[in-house]
Design a protein around this motif. Structure first.
Motif, PDB file in Angstrom:
ATOM      1  N   TYR A   1       0.861  -1.176   0.000  1.00 26.97           N
ATOM      2  CA  TYR A   1       0.000   0.000   0.000  1.00 26.97           C
ATOM      3  C   TYR A   1       0.901   1.231   0.000  1.00 26.97           C
ATOM      4  O   TYR A   1       1.979   1.229   0.605  1.00 26.97           O
TER       5      TYR A   1
ATOM      6  N   ASP B   1      -4.778  -1.829  14.156  1.00 34.25           N
ATOM      7  CA  ASP B   1      -5.285  -0.471  14.364  1.00 34.25           C
ATOM      8  C   ASP B   1      -6.211  -0.391  15.565  1.00 34.25           C
ATOM      9  O   ASP B   1      -6.654  -1.409  16.105  1.00 34.25           O
TER      10      ASP B   1
ATOM     11  N   PRO C   1      -3.057   3.590  13.578  1.00 36.26           N
ATOM     12  CA  PRO C   1      -2.364   2.322  13.346  1.00 36.26           C
ATOM     13  C   PRO C   1      -1.408   1.893  14.443  1.00 36.26           C
ATOM     14  O   PRO C   1      -0.816   2.710  15.148  1.00 36.26           O
TER      15      PRO C   1
ATOM     16  N   THR D   1       0.386  -5.646   4.670  1.00 30.44           N
ATOM     17  CA  THR D   1       0.688  -4.322   4.119  1.00 30.44           C
ATOM     18  C   THR D   1       0.832  -4.376   2.600  1.00 30.44           C
ATOM     19  O   THR D   1       1.104  -3.362   1.971  1.00 30.44           O
TER      20      THR D   1
ATOM     21  N   VAL E   1      -7.419  -4.480   9.159  1.00 34.00           N
ATOM     22  CA  VAL E   1      -7.575  -3.260   8.368  1.00 34.00           C
ATOM     23  C   VAL E   1      -7.074  -3.550   6.951  1.00 34.00           C
ATOM     24  O   VAL E   1      -5.936  -3.948   6.742  1.00 34.00           O
ATOM     25  N   ARG E   2      -7.965  -3.388   5.972  1.00 33.52           N
ATOM     26  CA  ARG E   2      -7.643  -3.771   4.597  1.00 33.52           C
ATOM     27  C   ARG E   2      -8.240  -2.773   3.609  1.00 33.52           C
ATOM     28  O   ARG E   2      -9.103  -1.974   3.937  1.00 33.52           O
TER      29      ARG E   2
ATOM     30  N   PHE F   1      -7.242   0.768   4.845  1.00 37.97           N
ATOM     31  CA  PHE F   1      -5.795   0.911   5.010  1.00 37.97           C
ATOM     32  C   PHE F   1      -5.362   2.310   4.585  1.00 37.97           C
ATOM     33  O   PHE F   1      -4.519   2.945   5.219  1.00 37.97           O
TER      34      PHE F   1
END
Length: 340
Positions: free
Chosen positions: A108, A124, A248, A290, A307-308, A312
């Protein structure tokens, strides 16, 4: 014939020395103990076999990892972002070369902190709530201030990163920012004086207990603690990720500038960014991938706690150096305003 014999002997010597070099390959990698080390060890065997290189785990707390790096006793450093930033300022890390770490292409965008530091995995802090006590799900961190929630809100203590990050967010939303924190401090003082807070707590287990007993109706909570509640059968505790973003919990990774084998260290960083390793940390430790190409199994019970995707991209990460440098002053000003 004598010449041939000498050449053959040299070739054999070179061959054996190459094998010895491969057998002697070792990477020193920092890790926290417990479940994190357990997951690392579970995926390391494949790397060791593929590259004929042994992993030596350097186990300790986050500050220990930075100390070991300063002493040149590590090759790959797994750590918190704050310690990675400190090491970066001290010139401890090599630049991470995408040509040698091709899996970086899948990260990301906001998982690349700098040319020296990337995020290995992320958790997170979300907005948790008791669905028995709230008629509708909260949508914003601003809900913490609603007058409906007297004596039923929990947040972390004023020196904890999620609360400090919330203060920065409120400063930005009210005409200030990290270099002009007065609006954020004022807003947090209003929350303290509102009567909504049960407390600003330093111990997460206490926060979990308050949700378990039903005393807490709303508050911030790390996804790992949400898992604790759900695994105990607390079906009335839910969570949302507000549109403003969540705060985060970051595991960062660096390669030491004096790594004994920089190319092998790059291979290891590339390996931990592979979908296989990323999914292992997601399913075993609840640390979200990530990289975008890591597919968490649909049947993973706690998939939604990771968290996606677009969430994210909404991670709210204010300048960590400025937070560290100024948090004592902010806390003092907050205490003064909350008492007025």
């Amino acid at each position: 014939m004598k010449t041939r014999h000498i050449l053959a002997t040299l070739a054999l010597t070179v061959s054996w020395s190459g094998m010895a070099a491969a057998d002697d390959c070792m990477l020193r990698v920092t890790t926290w103990g417990g479940s994190y080390q357990g997951t690392y060890e579970s995926v390391a065997a494949k790397f060791e076999e593929q590259y004929n290189c042994k992993i030596e785990w350097v186990v300790g707390a986050s500050p220990d990892h930075l100390i070991k790096a300063r002493l040149g006793q590590v090759d790959v450093v797994t750590n918190t972002l704050l310690n990675s930033i400190a090491g970066e300022k001290e010139g401890l890390w090599l630049p991470l070369d995408p040509a040698k770490i091709p899996n970086m292409a899948n990260l990301y965008e906001n998982a690349i902190y700098s040319k020296n530091t990337i995020f290995a995995n992320v958790g997170d802090y979300v907005l948790a709530y008791n669905s028995d006590k709230l008629s509708e799900a909260p949508a914003s961190w601003e809900d913490l201030w609603k007058p409906d929630y007297k004596n039923s809100v929990v947040i972390y203590g004023a020196d904890h990163i999620p609360t400090l990050s919330l203060m920065v967010m409120k400063a930005e939303q009210n005409g200030g920012g990290i270099d002009n924190m007065e609006p954020g401090i004022d807003r947090m003082a209003e929350l303290i004086k509102s009567g909504n807070l049960i407390g600003m707590l330093d111990v997460e287990s206490q926060m979990v207990s308050l949700f378990e007993t039903g005393d807490a109706a709303l508050g911030m909570l790390a996804t790992g603690r949400m898992k604790d509640l759900l695994s105990k059968g607390a079906k009335n505790i839910s969570f949302v990720r507000p549109e403003e973003g969540t705060f985060p919990l970051i595991t960062s990774v660096n390669i030491h500038k004096d790594a004994t084998n920089p190319d092998m260290a790059a291979n290891f960083v590339n390996y931990i960014l592979s979908p296989e390793v990323q999914v292992a940390f997601a399913t075993r430790n609840l640390y979200a991938p990530t990289v975008k190409n890591a597919e968490v199994p649909e049947d993973f019970e706690y998939r939604e706690l990771l968290v996606r995707n677009e969430a994210f991209g909404r991670l709210f990460l204010p300048d960590q150096e400025k937070i560290t440098a100024n948090k004592a002053d902010w806390q003092q000003r907050l205490n003064q305003k909350a008492k007025r």
